[in-house]
Design an enzyme around this catalytic site. Sequence first.
Site, short mmCIF file in Angstrom:
data_model
loop_
_atom_site.label_atom_id
_atom_site.label_comp_id
_atom_site.label_asym_id
_atom_site.label_seq_id
_atom_site.Cartn_x
_atom_site.Cartn_y
_atom_site.Cartn_z
N ASN A 148 0.24 -7.05 -3.80
CA ASN A 148 0.79 -6.04 -4.70
C ASN A 148 2.31 -6.02 -4.75
O ASN A 148 2.91 -5.19 -5.44
CB ASN A 148 0.27 -4.64 -4.31
CG ASN A 148 0.73 -4.21 -2.92
OD1 ASN A 148 1.41 -4.95 -2.22
ND2 ASN A 148 0.33 -3.01 -2.52
N LYS A 149 2.96 -6.92 -4.03
CA LYS A 149 4.42 -6.88 -3.93
C LYS A 149 5.10 -7.58 -5.11
O LYS A 149 4.45 -8.17 -5.95
CB LYS A 149 4.87 -7.52 -2.60
CG LYS A 149 4.38 -6.76 -1.37
CD LYS A 149 4.88 -5.33 -1.34
CE LYS A 149 4.58 -4.60 -0.03
NZ LYS A 149 3.16 -4.34 0.17
#
Length: 391
Positions: A189-190
């Site tokens: 999710n980064k």
Amino acid sequence: MNKPILLSTPHIGDRELEFVKEAFETNWIAPVGPHVDAFEQEFCQLTGASHAVAVSSGTAALHLALRLVGVEPGDEVFCSTLTFIASANPITYLGAKPVFIDSDRTSWNMNPELLAEALKHRAKKGKLPKAVVLVHLYGQSADIDPILKACNQYNIPLIEDAAEALGATYQGRYLGTFGHIGIYSFNGNKIITTSGGGMLVCDDLELVNRANFLATQARDRAPHYQHSEIGYNYRLSNILAGIGRGQLCVLSERVAARRRNFEIYYHALKNLPGIEFMPEANYGRATRWLTCLTIDPEAFGANREQVRLALIEQQIESRPVWKPLHLQPIFAECECFGGAVAEDLFAYGLCLPSGSNLKREDLERVIVQIKAVHYKTQSVFTVTEKVYLTT
């Protein structure tokens, strides 16, 4: 049926596949390898760090960092309270105890004045912390100068948790390069991802060599397998490092896309009563990893949770701001200096879908639904408002 809009999904391009294909063609699919070496070098070139160690996760990097600065059982480690639990869990892995520091409203990050007060308090008691873990939250820098000054006054190493903030800067310099050690995450999710992975950076080559040693099961130099201390299986695989190399090539584009998301949300929602966005501190440039806002229920007509549930009904994922660590059941007995600001941000804060691969129509769906929740609470609609909701 509308397609789901998720909070922050991986955004993969073509370069990543080229590097992964090369790993397969050369049979370098095990941990370490040429992509790992190149990923570390390219990461240093990008951030200005002197040395880097690619590992299996940001949590692994933080665990190593704490061990490198000498954290042992019974020690205390000061840590930001408004953050994901991974910022504090590695403290407990080493038998130490976290002590939490509240946020300021300027950046939502660790309050420098509170940190200074906490260190002064501990100094009087003769029980200074072994380290300070400073989290750069949601892609925005904390105010590093006064925090570093407070740590240096007592000779306490500062560890920067930049898991959410790769690409953000403080006074023009990349986060993670100010403290004793910096760590990053490449979770899915980064801003950029290696599927799962992390990085540790440090200017001290001796510490970096030790990090490498510990991350590869602490194997002694010998032709046979000999171990004189406990290590970990933390090194990144050559395949995942190849993905990381491809992602590094587009970091600036990913940051620009997320900042664009914020601008669209901001201009569409800023005039709604009760809505306030996470501010951008004037000492740095945030990535806007996630666009975050707070909702005053009295002014807006609905609370954070009602908005979140309304979005879920339309298959739109949003999440509350991190629950402060001093409120987590597992840390109920840990001390916290302050706490009211973090608690307030948690009570009213919401993170909106922010992926760099979102289309404008995705963002407009989110905006329309948030406006709809507000307008449903109003007794009178203006013609303009009705028209906007149907476009």
